[in-house]
Write an enzyme that holds these catalytic residues in place. Structure first.
Site, short mmCIF file in Angstrom:
data_model
loop_
_atom_site.label_atom_id
_atom_site.label_comp_id
_atom_site.label_asym_id
_atom_site.label_seq_id
_atom_site.Cartn_x
_atom_site.Cartn_y
_atom_site.Cartn_z
N SER A 37 -29.33 -63.99 -9.90
CA SER A 37 -30.74 -64.34 -9.98
C SER A 37 -31.47 -64.03 -8.66
O SER A 37 -31.43 -62.90 -8.20
CB SER A 37 -30.88 -65.82 -10.39
OG SER A 37 -32.18 -66.11 -10.84
N ASP B 116 -31.10 -64.20 -17.05
CA ASP B 116 -30.73 -64.73 -15.72
C ASP B 116 -29.23 -64.94 -15.54
O ASP B 116 -28.57 -65.55 -16.39
CB ASP B 116 -31.47 -66.07 -15.56
CG ASP B 116 -31.63 -66.48 -14.11
OD1 ASP B 116 -30.64 -66.42 -13.36
OD2 ASP B 116 -32.74 -66.87 -13.73
#
Length: 262
Positions: A43, A155
């Site tokens: 991320s 993510d």
């Protein structure tokens, strides 16, 4: 047996705005001449790692973020797969990573994303950097996912917020992991939909973090617990907290490297 320098892997964890602390971490490691052989990022960790590995000036990056309105990067849309289309953030990542591919990065980068179809971790080590980072930061329900082959990518934090295991699998002798989510004095603030989504991800990942965090040789946890995932306007303070936490660990890191060689 012939002695050698250890392979040092740096793991940069997820955390949205709190992940800006990674910039301060990298600044200190560079200042202290602690060589990193490769970076594994999930991320925001993937994004900061990619920008650094593309050759960006970390101090100029800090100044830019300090005076930038990050809301301008969010192209909000009527949601189908996500509130944010992601085209503006694509352009931003392309600019800061100089449109490089993975084989042009130094140190090498490994980016982690999650495939919604298989439920598996997806590891990027080749191809366009922007595609990998865009996938790794695609918070479910907020950013439109990245479609690649038969995968729907979101993510990296969904499956692996702090990918220590990936670093070990790639041959790291010493792993320095930076966690910006589960440190002491974490404060939970719920004010909007994004807070609900991000806090839910944090809760789901806590057990996994407890397992993998202990497997790092050095764990750095900047004191960013009072910041929300959307607090990008506090970039300078968050970066400084990354610096402070790393400075506290510098001697421990150097000793760990020295012990390996001895």
């Amino acid at each position: 047996m012939e002695k050698r320098q250890p392979v040092v892997g740096l793991v940069l964890g997820a955390g949205s705005a709190r992940g800006l602390a990674h910039i301060g971490v990298l600044q200190v490691l560079k200042e202290e001449e602690i060589d990193i052989d490769f970076i594994v990022g999930s991320s925001m960790g993937a994004m900061v790692g990619a920008i650094y590995a593309s050759g960006a000036d970390l101090y100029m990056l800090e100044k830019m973020l300090d005076c930038m309105n990050t809301n301008l990067m969010l192209d909000v849309q009527v949601p189908r797969f996500g509130f944010v289309a992601g085209k503006r953030i694509d352009s931003f990542i392309t600019l800061l990573t100089k449109n490089k591919s993975f084989d042009q990065l130094g140190p090498p980068l490994i980016a982690v994303a999650t495939d919604l179809i298989s439920g598996e971790r997806v590891i990027f080590e080749q191809g366009p950097v922007v595609e990998a980072v865009r996938a790794s930061i695609s918070i479910p329900g907020v950013f439109t996912p990245v479609r690649k082959d038969d995968m729907v990518l979101v993510d990296g934090a969904v499956i692996d917020r702090l990918p220590v295991e990936v670093a070990r699998d790639r041959g790291a002798d010493i792993i320095i992991a930076v966690d910006v989510t589960f440190g002491p004095d974490k404060k939970v603030t719920i004010k909007n939909t994004i807070d609900v989504i991000m806090t839910s991800l944090d809760i789901m990942q806590k057990y996994h973090f407890d397992l993998c965090g202990s497997q790092a040789d050095i764990l750095i946890q900047p004191a960013v617990g009072n910041f929300a995932s959307r607090d990008f306007e506090n970039a300078k303070e968050i970066i400084n907290l990354g610096r402070t936490a790393t400075l506290d660990k510098v001697q421990e890191i150097k000793q760990k490297i020295s012990d390996f060689i001895a």
